[in-house]
Design an enzyme around this catalytic site. Structure first.
Site, mmCIF file in Angstrom:
data_model
loop_
_atom_site.group_PDB
_atom_site.id
_atom_site.type_symbol
_atom_site.label_atom_id
_atom_site.label_comp_id
_atom_site.label_asym_id
_atom_site.label_seq_id
_atom_site.Cartn_x
_atom_site.Cartn_y
_atom_site.Cartn_z
ATOM 1 N N TYR A 69 0.818 -1.210 0.000
ATOM 2 C CA TYR A 69 0.000 0.000 0.000
ATOM 3 C C TYR A 69 0.856 1.266 0.000
ATOM 4 C CZ TYR A 69 -0.024 -0.410 5.224
ATOM 5 O OH TYR A 69 0.304 -0.535 6.551
ATOM 6 N N GLU A 70 0.212 2.363 -0.388
ATOM 7 C CA GLU A 70 0.888 3.642 -0.656
ATOM 8 C C GLU A 70 1.897 3.510 -1.799
ATOM 9 O OE1 GLU A 70 -0.826 5.577 0.810
ATOM 10 O OE2 GLU A 70 -1.506 4.383 2.491
ATOM 11 N N GLY A 71 1.656 2.584 -2.702
ATOM 12 C CA GLY A 71 2.549 2.371 -3.836
ATOM 13 C C GLY A 71 3.466 1.199 -3.579
ATOM 14 N N GLN A 119 7.648 2.620 -6.013
ATOM 15 C CA GLN A 119 8.658 3.436 -5.334
ATOM 16 C C GLN A 119 9.955 3.460 -6.129
ATOM 17 O OE1 GLN A 119 7.511 5.108 -2.764
ATOM 18 N NE2 GLN A 119 5.603 3.941 -2.891
#
Length: 606
Positions: free
Chosen positions: A443-445, A450
């Site tokens: 999650y969050e990429g 990243q």
């Protein structure tokens, strides 16, 4: 049962000896509030809360999970009471202005707080953690009226916040967002659409939840250029600033997940929900990145948290568990067998956990100083100051998020391995850490996102390699100060060679990209991991330098503490930093080995 003890000795070593937070705080508008006595009080208070309130809830809450019925989410036993203690202590507002009810302390202290509560009980920590990004977004982009309406309750903690990005048809590719926002005559909007994977989207901890939602205006351009950002409360605030009528947002279901089962991950349905534009029309993605960067640093802390918790619980087991005699001879002759901590391979796993935890903490705490400066820009309404430090922090963000969360999974695996078969059994808790750690890389990429952000956007597109040249120059400058130090020579020489190689690899990739368009994507994961190992190596060298100085000139810790730092640094440089060689070789290999195979030839199952 898993236990947690806040590593206050290591925390104080970093903030006092390595990074000298007190000098740093003198450059902050709110730094005078963070005097040594106040900082110690904050650290001890949060440690007590994390150790004695949150940690005992972690395993039972995982067994119970969240309950969902008719759109209502009930958190596990003890969560609501713990959250009320959190609110009563004023912990949510630790780094926010006094005008909104906060303590007006530097953001770095909030990140240290996040580490402690997250290590003790990550799923619980997600509930107040999501509010942080909501507060930051409203603080930076909200109107005065919006700030007055929402910040007092959010900073107090009686209201919570979320971020609502993902939809069934899109995750990272937010250009595919379909949720609609229709303007109304009273300057509000009616939002309709479905959001999925919304952490803390519905729960019983607070009386209201403020959703920060991405949606499209009717005349919005296609893609990411046509996304706007909206504040959508669960309950609409009334004229007195208290909760009023229920808004048109409801929880359709909660996800049944591999881990973090006591954190509610929700499907949210917006049915003509009243919302309010925050920031400029069609520029919501820029505003949302305030939220995203906050979340990505927080997720980097999650990697650190699971590494630390796994290490803390593997270490005593390794000291107590007995199996065989060591190859170098009997270590515990009075016992039936030697403790497994005497075996070199067990030490390899424990030292890897220790090196990753303490090295990762150093990386986070260094970046926290940039976050302090960035937050100061937000609070002062100084966009130039914010952008300056946001850019600096932007280099660290994908490494903290991608690299540290991957290490968190490895550390959790080592913890299970130390326990052997018991590591697979629920009652010991090590499998829980492994399950909870797994989501952090997604999650969050994802790690791949990243890596592309680091190499493709930050290194090549935005800076054409300058960001690596600048960072390695700072390392080289530091190395120059210790070039003649016999104790530090082994660290300095290794870092010097790696800095040269890092720059060479970056240039090679830029040149290769002229002919091989896929090389950036193909090389990005290796580049991210290489960057992380070098960065952590720099931090271990710095910690070793401080430890040598304290051994010679005296410090607040015991000699054994400083010797252990030096020995861990040596282990990192001998056993872990060489991993860079494989990543270096892999990143410059042609992309054709990934791209040449025909899609139909990936498997032959017919």
């Amino acid at each position: 049962m898993l236990t947690y003890k806040a590593p206050l000795r290591d925390i104080k070593f970093l903030i006092n000896d390595v990074f000298d937070y007190q000098t740093h705080y003198k450059d902050l508008d709110n730094g005078e509030n963070a005097d040594p006595e106040t900082v110690d009080m904050i650290l001890q208070g949060m440690a007590d809360f994390a150790e004695n309130v949150l940690a005992p809830l972690y395993q039972p809450a995982d067994e119970e999970g969240c309950h969902f019925e008719n759109g209502v989410v009930t958190t596990p036993k003890g969560f609501k009471e713990a959250y009320q203690q959190f609110v009563d202590g004023g912990w949510q507002g630790i780094s926010y202005p006094e005008e909104y009810g906060g303590m007006n302390l530097p953001t770095s202290l909030n990140l240290i707080k996040a580490e402690m509560i997250g290590t003790a009980n990550w799923p619980w920590a997600m509930y107040p953690g999501l509010s942080t990004g909501c507060i930051n977004t409203i603080m930076q982009y909200g109107t005065d009226e919006q700030k007055e309406t929402y910040l007092h309750k959010l900073v107090e903690g009686s209201w919570a916040g979320t971020m609502c990005l993902t939809e069934p048809q899109c995750g990272t590719d937010l250009g595919q967002v379909k949720s609609k926002a229709i303007p109304q005559d009273d300057a509000s909007y009616k939002l309709s659409g479905t959001k999925i994977f919304i952490s803390s989207g519905e729960h019983d901890l607070t009386e209201n939840i403020i959703h920060i939602v991405l949606a499209r205006l009717p005349d919005a351009p296609e893609g990411t250029r046509g996304i706007s950002l909206f504040i959508v409360p669960k309950f609409l605030p009334n004229a007195e600033g208290e909760i009023g009528e229920r808004n048109g947002v409801s929880c359709g279901s909660i996800e049944h997940k591999m881990g973090i089962s006591s954190s509610a991950t929700c499907v949210l349905n917006f049915d003509d929900a009243v919302g309010y534009l925050i920031g400029e029309p069609n520029k919501g993605l820029k505003a949302m990145f305030t939220f995203m960067n906050t979340a990505r640093i927080g997720t980097g802390i999650q990697g650190l948290a699971h590494t630390e918790l796994s290490f803390q619980n593997a270490l005593p087991y390794a000291k107590d568990r007995r199996s065989m005699r060591t190859l170098s001879g009997t270590k515990d002759p009075e016992k039936v067998a030697d403790a497994i901590i005497h075996h070199a391979d067990v030490r390899r796993m424990l030292l890897t956990q220790k090196a990753f935890a303490e090295g990762g903490r150093s990386m986070i705490y260094h970046s926290a100083r940039y976050a302090d400066k960035m937050a100061q820009g937000i609070i002062n309404g100084d966009d130039e100051e914010f952008e300056k430090w946001d850019d600096k922090l932007g280099f660290y963000t994908p490494i903290l998020k991608g690299f540290l969360t991957e290490l968190g999974i490895e550390a959790a695996k080592h913890g299970q391995q130390v326990y052997g078969g018991h590591g697979y059994i629920k009652e010991w808790g090590m499998e829980l850490i492994a399950r909870d750690a797994r989501i952090a890389t997604m999650y969050e990429g994802t790690t791949g996102i990243q890596a592309l952000d680091l190499l493709g956007r930050k290194v090549i597109l935005q800076s054409k390699g300058k960001i690596i040249r600048d960072y390695t120059s700072s390392i080289m400058k530091w190395c120059g100060e210790y070039a003649l130090d016999k104790d530090m020579r082994k660290f300095v020489w290794a870092l010097t060679k790696l800095c040269a190689e890092w720059n060479t690899l970056t240039v090679r990739l830029m040149l290769m990209a002229r002919k091989d368009r896929e090389i950036i994507s193909a090389a990005s994961d290796d580049f991210l991991m290489y960057s992380g190992y070098v960065m952590m190596g720099y931090h271990w060298a710095r910690m070793a330098a401080v430890a040598y100085d304290k051994l010679e000139n005296g410090g607040t810790e015991s000699p054994e503490f400083y010797k252990a730092k030096i020995q861990t640094a040596e282990f990192y440089f001998d056993k872990l930093l060489p991993r860079t060689s494989g990543h270096a070789e892999g990143m410059v290999a042609p992309s054709s080995s990934m791209t040449a195979m025909d899609i139909d030839n990936f498997a032959f199952l017919d």
